[in-house]
Scaffold this active site. Sequence first.
Site, mmCIF file in Angstrom:
data_model
loop_
_atom_site.group_PDB
_atom_site.id
_atom_site.type_symbol
_atom_site.label_atom_id
_atom_site.label_comp_id
_atom_site.label_asym_id
_atom_site.label_seq_id
_atom_site.Cartn_x
_atom_site.Cartn_y
_atom_site.Cartn_z
ATOM 1 N N THR A 181 0.628 -1.211 -0.040
ATOM 2 C CA THR A 181 -0.113 0.093 0.093
ATOM 3 C C THR A 181 0.851 1.141 -0.024
ATOM 4 O OG1 THR A 181 -0.080 -0.092 2.469
ATOM 5 C CG2 THR A 181 -1.889 -1.155 1.148
ATOM 6 N N LYS A 182 2.158 1.070 0.110
ATOM 7 C CA LYS A 182 3.000 2.169 0.116
ATOM 8 C C LYS A 182 3.391 2.890 -1.179
ATOM 9 C CE LYS A 182 3.381 2.437 4.746
ATOM 10 N NZ LYS A 182 2.134 1.198 4.890
ATOM 11 N N LEU A 183 3.809 4.029 -1.362
ATOM 12 C CA LEU A 183 4.266 4.439 -2.715
ATOM 13 C C LEU A 183 5.470 3.988 -3.200
ATOM 14 C CD1 LEU A 183 6.870 6.861 -2.872
ATOM 15 C CD2 LEU A 183 5.081 8.004 -1.457
#
Lengths: 359, 359
Positions: A181-183
């Site tokens: 879910t992180k960039l």
Amino acid sequence: MSVNVTKTFLPSQDEYTIILEKAWEKEWITNRGSLVHELESKLKKFLGVSNILATTNGTLPLQMAIKALGLKGEIITTPFSYVATTSSIVWEGCTPVFVDIHPEYLTIDETKIEAAITSKTSAILATHVFGNPCAVKEIESIATKHNVKIIYDAAHCFGVSYKGKSIFEYGDVSTCSFHATKLFHTGEGGAIFANNKALQNKLFYHHNFGHKGKEAFQGLGINAKMSELQAAMGLAVFPHLEKIIVGRKRAVQFYKNELQGFKQLKVRNETHWNYSYFPIIFETEEGLLKVQKALNTIDVFPRRYFYPSLEKLPYILSVPSIPVAENISETILCLPLYHDISEIELSTIVNCIKKTMAL
Amino acid sequence: MSVNVTKTFLPSQDEYTIILEKAWEKEWITNRGSLVHELESKLKKFLGVSNILATTNGTLPLQMAIKALGLKGEIITTPFSYVATTSSIVWEGCTPVFVDIHPEYLTIDETKIEAAITSKTSAILATHVFGNPCAVKEIESIATKHNVKIIYDAAHCFGVSYKGKSIFEYGDVSTCSFHATKLFHTGEGGAIFANNKALQNKLFYHHNFGHKGKEAFQGLGINAKMSELQAAMGLAVFPHLEKIIVGRKRAVQFYKNELQGFKQLKVRNETHWNYSYFPIIFETEEGLLKVQKALNTIDVFPRRYFYPSLEKLPYILSVPSIPVAENISETILCLPLYHDISEIELSTIVNCIKKTMAL
């Protein structure tokens, strides 16, 4: 359309497969293979950090940091963070002591830390919430004065710099998450950063069973190794970083302009931010729930980051009320944000919010 | 040729890629995706177990087991195992109490366990060494009599059954490793098995931050989730299992016949074994070192599993001598073993050993 709060950035599967060919050629899938080394080397340069150790997720680094610093007793922490911040403290046998947060920066309120320090305090574990730096200078002064350690949960901070240097360079230890879910992500994954060589060595041994070669051991360890399957994902995402950040910046600017009627995250001055989250803060929880329901009706799924306030976890003994964090956690909603969220989607979301709130 | 003690079984990269397409299609890379569910379902059937939870490695399950059973104080364990068995106990704040091993089965000597039980003993954590079952019935009687828990480190036990049921069904909790060096693997990975529903639930919450939905929490947790990248590897290895086991059996039988001059692992009666390791035991460490050196000269790299005996770890306070385990750990050598090791390689290894020992 169905729009979630976040969307995993996926490189093409071909890009992933081509990178992973190297692991197949070497018949080497884990135990610090060449892809992990390559990823660490690229990230070290990109982030401008003095050291980095890739790990299998972003929580084990918090646990390793607590062990490596030899922490016991009480750890001062923030109630406004992902559950891992508190659960790691408890898992490692320490007691979290919650200090309230700043109402605009949303990070731990540094002016309230000293009042919480006791003879049992061994460290401050604070979160750079949504990539927004804590008051690192003030916290450093307090920690020095009281001889306690500092760990920063920098899970949201990929690419953030503050006062001209990487946010990961602050504190005794910083940790990051490379969750899907992180960039930037490696599927599951994370990293740990430490401010001195002895600590870096200790963390390295902690992450691989204490192995010093095959038949000797240097201190305690568990398994926090990143595999080649994960590293290949990171290397496939890496070339897209600029595009990812530009796309997120565009969405954030849209939200910022259109949603000026809401209290928004105040990013600390001198921060090179990463556009990791876009929260809005309602006047009341009723307002939030009304908007959440309206958005859900049109298949848009924002997320209540971070709710509940962590002192309400079932395994935390009753603590005094923490007014700001409780209020924020009940009234904050993170809107969908990812690099290729379309203008139509953004407009639809904004219009729904405005209409629901009769703005 | 260069021959190591083990070689990661790799399916073709195409097989891996095709399975992983499902994750790309769903844009879902972790958090218990459909590939993890598919893998758990296939393994449950293949292994004949009543329950299984896939995890990101084989060590976190040991840590989770200690937490879920609420263990404190002393844990009786074996000094003859991989370091993770002891380091997990120490990491989780308990004290390992070492009991010697049986000289032929190499598992903890059940006749010596009771003498080591004190008022502080909370559990027995024993290893089914090289897939060879412990004396599970006797250990169960002792645990029941003294009201202590049983954890089995079954890291080497994929596919082993004992007295007609999966080895993972014994004890309060069993753990397995799916590390790349194991006969079945997911790159890094593992699994945990528990003997009752309440414990299974507790372990499930432990492995995913205690999440009960997005906004509620049920007890303590960290991150031990297996990702889709790992599950896809498991699903790609899975169809090859019969071939892998047949190939290993062939190599084991060759070694067994050719190396009758050595003491070998005695597999317990009524065991359906998995041919996971082939150790030989020398009369003296000098003999072992001589053979190891001779094999290294021809690019063959056996491994001293398990050396040193775990009570010699630097973080273990001095303990009385543990004669059998110390002797075995100094004189045991695991020979190269994997499914496609060739007849020529096997002959070369055996001839080198015989020549060096003048057998």
